[in-house]
Design a protein around this motif. Structure first.
Motif, PDB file in Angstrom:
ATOM      1  N   ARG A  66       0.816  -1.219   0.000  1.00 26.14           N
ATOM      2  CA  ARG A  66       0.000   0.000   0.000  1.00 26.14           C
ATOM      3  C   ARG A  66       0.848   1.265   0.000  1.00 26.14           C
ATOM      4  O   ARG A  66       0.397   2.331  -0.394  1.00 26.14           O
ATOM      5  CB  ARG A  66      -0.914  -0.004   1.226  1.00 26.14           C
ATOM      6  CG  ARG A  66      -1.952  -1.119   1.224  1.00 26.14           C
ATOM      7  CD  ARG A  66      -2.707  -1.142   2.544  1.00 26.14           C
ATOM      8  NE  ARG A  66      -3.361   0.133   2.776  1.00 26.14           N
ATOM      9  CZ  ARG A  66      -3.475   0.717   3.970  1.00 26.14           C
ATOM     10  NH1 ARG A  66      -2.951   0.145   5.029  1.00 26.14           N
ATOM     11  NH2 ARG A  66      -4.104   1.869   4.091  1.00 26.14           N
ATOM     12  N   ALA A  98      -4.883   7.598  -0.574  1.00 23.27           N
ATOM     13  CA  ALA A  98      -4.820   8.764   0.314  1.00 23.27           C
ATOM     14  C   ALA A  98      -3.450   9.405   0.152  1.00 23.27           C
ATOM     15  O   ALA A  98      -2.426   8.745   0.328  1.00 23.27           O
ATOM     16  CB  ALA A  98      -5.052   8.340   1.763  1.00 23.27           C
ATOM     17  N   ASN A 211      -6.019   2.522  -0.304  1.00 24.53           N
ATOM     18  CA  ASN A 211      -6.957   2.214   0.767  1.00 24.53           C
ATOM     19  C   ASN A 211      -7.182   0.710   0.865  1.00 24.53           C
ATOM     20  O   ASN A 211      -6.883  -0.042  -0.071  1.00 24.53           O
ATOM     21  CB  ASN A 211      -8.295   2.921   0.534  1.00 24.53           C
ATOM     22  CG  ASN A 211      -8.116   4.424   0.485  1.00 24.53           C
ATOM     23  OD1 ASN A 211      -7.220   4.977   1.122  1.00 24.53           O
ATOM     24  ND2 ASN A 211      -8.962   5.105  -0.274  1.00 24.53           N
TER      25      ASN A 211
END
Length: 778
Positions: A66, A98, A211
């Motif tokens: 991620r 993000a 996410n």
């Protein structure tokens, strides 16, 4: 009691029913079962671990997948910040990630000291502790005096007022913050790189995370495309800005793009070549469409099986799945040859080749079935896809083709002159066949020589990562001083304090490994946070030293009294409090809690002796050395060695089947055809590539399956022109597929294709020897 054969109409109805069931099942799976195509090539191989530890490893890998970094560089700091903000805004438009370009202040010296000052005498370096335990006041004072005169260390001035033993200053001197290379400028984290004389380039950090868990392939493609667009704009507008990016999204997008383009290209060329071959040989447009339909049905069966048995499929599986085109088309070729080049029966037109098709299906499926039991997930997926696809092709030919009487020529067609010439050449080969003793001698010598061939089991060599991505990753690691290896130590226990104590026990051994240059560095939470028991021990040790008068000389130099050193109430820093401290926040990626168990990671840099680390882990029941590359490499080596036994069992099973049908000598001859082809293919592959990988050995399974298939048809039907035509078309269609794989950008695919290409060519030349077994030579 005799069974009446099913009519063509009944077969058609049965086929329609079962195909409708397959389509209904696929629709259900499509709507109600999650299915992801992943492009992370590291997930090709799975390593067997304790379920608890595997769960933690998976979570750590998901965190890593991620996390992404983008560094925006320019010679002017303000310009670098401006373009970093633009990049962050652009990335923010991607749903599923993000983005962060402004950060909280990095830990400053005063704030770090403040977090530790409430726990006096709890923090002592290993060297300081050794001097206290040595009970040598003079050596202790000399050490303390050197600390006072260390002008490069700011810690003495920051802590001396509160800790007059200099123990805390010495403790901080031994540590290194993970973010030491970054500086905070108005909330922007900036790294610098010296270029020419008195010239500095500023790199602003943009951090973004996907996410949920893992990394979605579509999100990865959008991220890569976005950053590529930023780079292109910088070039066309000549802004002087450069972008450095790293993270799983960029490697995933690159691998996916390469695999998908190759799948489309290879599949398209293979289908086109096969269709042209059909037009030339069978001279019927309907034959082309029927073969296309068989291939399509086989793909539907294979895809349905993948969706049913797997929730994630690697994109490389789909590249290998292209090979199904050549194999599935074989069933159509056999049927077309029977319908168009012989006087087939109206009631049961494929009766003569039914047993051959079934035996061929069983041998090929048996070869792929072996791969289902391998520890390597890629081969399991390829095997499932291919076996299901071949079943679909077989049912299509046996049940549907008898109804397509339009495929049947009004009278037996003439075999093309090229096939007639090849048939005559095969008859010549049979007349001048090489003596069996020389063939056996070659097998013995080749098997012995195979033991000395070089084998490459490193999974990193199975695929090629673009040089640009590697360069960017290395540059970012240099700028941030974050060159940690992929291997690490994992400590597990039932409480936070037990984990800290376990790590403390490892520190002396890690220090020794570092002193011996077996590792360059390590990073452990316990370096910044001793356990409660260790903190209490440190406080007691300092108190005894003060009472012994070990600090008398230091007190005289500093003008303090012994009473200024001791405290009435000693407290210890617990993990929860430290985790929220300025330093603790930097180590969140090295701590994990799962199911009431606690885990911590000790990062390692430039490991040169992994065996010592394995020994270290094995001597501690709650310590695990995680080295996925080495573990996968070991597993691949074991599997490669097991493949030799698999070959032996497969050949023995095939020999038994041939023995029961054709006799012992003929069974031995049938077994040696694919064996010789495999040995020649492996030897030529070694000569061509320098070493063999597990993909070369797995290719041998396919050579074995196809070779036995050819042998069965020659043994069943003899050396007729029709069989020569069928095996030639079958081999040619397979060779089209595997020849095109040789130009793949992925080394694993390339070597697999090359080995099968050589093996199929050789076994096609050797298989006609089995025609001497048949009583039906024409």
């Amino acid at each position: 009691m005799t069974w009446k054969p099913l009519s063509s109409r009944t077969k058609l109805v049965v086929w329609c029913i079962q195909f409708a069931v397959i389509l209904a099942g696929l629709t259900y799976l499509w709507l109600f079962k999650s299915f992801t195509i992943v492009a992370d090539l590291n997930q090709i191989f799975s390593v067997e671990q304790d379920p608890e530890i595997q769960l933690v490893i998976d979570q750590l890998e998901q965190q890593q997948l991620r996390q992404h970094l983008l560094l925006v560089g320019h010679q002017d700091k303000a310009t670098a910040i401006k373009y970093a903000q633009r990049a962050a805004k652009s990335l923010n438009e991607i749903t599923g990630i993000a983005v962060n370009v402004k950060f909280d202040a990095l830990p400053k010296l005063d704030s770090i000291v403040r977090d530790y000052l409430n726990y006096p005498h709890a923090f002592i370096s290993e060297q300081y502790r050794y001097l206290l335990q040595a009970n040598d006041s003079q050596r202790l004072f000399n050490y303390q005096f050197n600390l006072l005169n260390d002008v490069a260390s700011p810690w003495v001035a920051a802590t001396l007022q509160s800790d007059k033993t200099l123990a805390l200053a010495d403790f901080f001197n031994q540590q290194r913050l993970p973010s030491a290379q970054l500086k905070n400028y108005d909330g922007f984290l900036i790294a610098t790189k010296s270029e020419a004389v008195e010239q500095v380039r500023y790199y602003v950090l943009v951090n973004f995370m996907s996410n949920g868990t893992g990394l979605d392939l579509n999100v990865a493609k959008k991220i890569a495309a976005n950053v590529a667009s930023l780079k292109q704009q910088a070039l066309t507008q000549d802004t002087g800005v450069d972008y450095l990016a790293t993270g799983a999204a960029f490697f995933t997008a690159s691998a996916s793009s390469s695999a998908q383009s190759e799948m489309a290209l290879f599949g398209g060329i293979s289908v086109l070549a096969t269709l042209l071959l059909i037009m030339v040989i069978y001279r019927s447009v309907l034959s082309v469409f029927c073969t296309l339909f068989v291939v399509l049905v086989s793909m539907i069966y294979g895809y349905t099986a993948l969706r049913l048995l797997f929730s994630e499929v690697n994109v490389l599986t789909l590249v290998f799945a292209v090979t199904l085109i050549g194999i599935a088309a074989d069933y159509s070729f056999h049927a077309l040859s029977e319908l168009r080049f012989s006087q087939a029966k109206i009631a049961n037109p494929l009766h003569n080749i039914r047993s051959s098709l079934l035996l061929g299906f069983l041998t090929t499926t048996a070869g792929y079935l072996i791969l289902v039991f391998t520890p390597l997930i890629l081969f399991k997926q390829i095997a499932v896809f291919t076996m299901a696809g071949l079943l679909g092709a077989l049912l299509c030919v046996l049940l549907l083709y008898p109804s397509l009487m339009l495929l049947k020529a009004k009278s037996a067609m003439q075999v093309p002159n090229v096939i007639t010439g090849l048939h005559n050449l095969q008859q010549t080969w049979l007349t001048n066949k090489l003596a069996m003793r020389w063939q056996v001698l070659f097998i013995i010598v080749a098997l012995f020589g195979l033991m000395f061939l070089d084998n490459d089991d490193d999974p990193r060599h199975f695929y090629k990562v673009p040089h640009d991505l590697i360069t960017q990753q290395q540059t970012i690691s240099d700028l941030l001083a974050a060159q940690w290896d992929s291997s690490y130590l994992l400590i597990a226990s039932g409480s936070e304090q037990q984990v800290l104590r376990q790590m403390e026990q490892l520190l002396p051994q890690l220090e020794q490994l570092q002193a011996n240059k077996e590792i360059a560095a390590y990073s452990s939470i316990s370096q910044w946070l001793p356990s409660i028991s260790m903190q209490k021990s440190n406080q007691q040790l300092l108190t005894r030293a003060v009472n012994r008068g070990d600090f008398t000389q230091l007190n005289l130099v500093l003008g303090y009294d012994s009473s200024d050193i001791l405290f009435d109430d000693y407290q210890q820093l617990d993990f929860a409090t430290w985790q929220d401290s300025q330093v603790g926040l930097l180590f969140t990626n090295q701590w994990l809690q799962s199911l009431d168990r606690y885990y911590s990671v000790i990062k390692l840099k430039r490991v040169k002796n992994s065996s010592r680390l394995k020994t270290l882990a094995n001597s501690n029941p709650n310590v695990f050395f995680i080295d996925k590359v080495a573990d996968v490499s070991k597993q691949i080596k074991q599997f490669r060695q097991q493949l030799v036994l698999i070959y032996a069992f497969s050949l023995a099973a095939a020999m038994i089947i041939f023995w029961l049908r054709y006799g012992l000598l003929n069974a031995f001859i049938a077994m040696t055809r694919p064996l010789i082809a495999i040995l020649i293919a492996l030897i030529v592959s070694t000569w061509f590539y320098g070493s063999l990988t597990v993909f070369n050995y797995v290719a041998g399974i396919l050579i074995l399956a196809l070779g036995l298939d050819y042998c069965i048809f020659y043994a069943e039907h003899g050396l007729s022109k029709k069989i020569t035509l069928t095996t030639f078309v079958s081999a040619a269609s397979s060779l089209f597929v595997f020849a095109i794989l040789i130009v793949s950008s992925t080394p694993a695919v390339r070597q697999f294709g090359f080995t099968v290409f050589i093996g199929v060519t050789v076994v096609f030349l050797l298989a006609p020897r089995l025609a001497l077994v048949s009583k039906r030579n024409i």
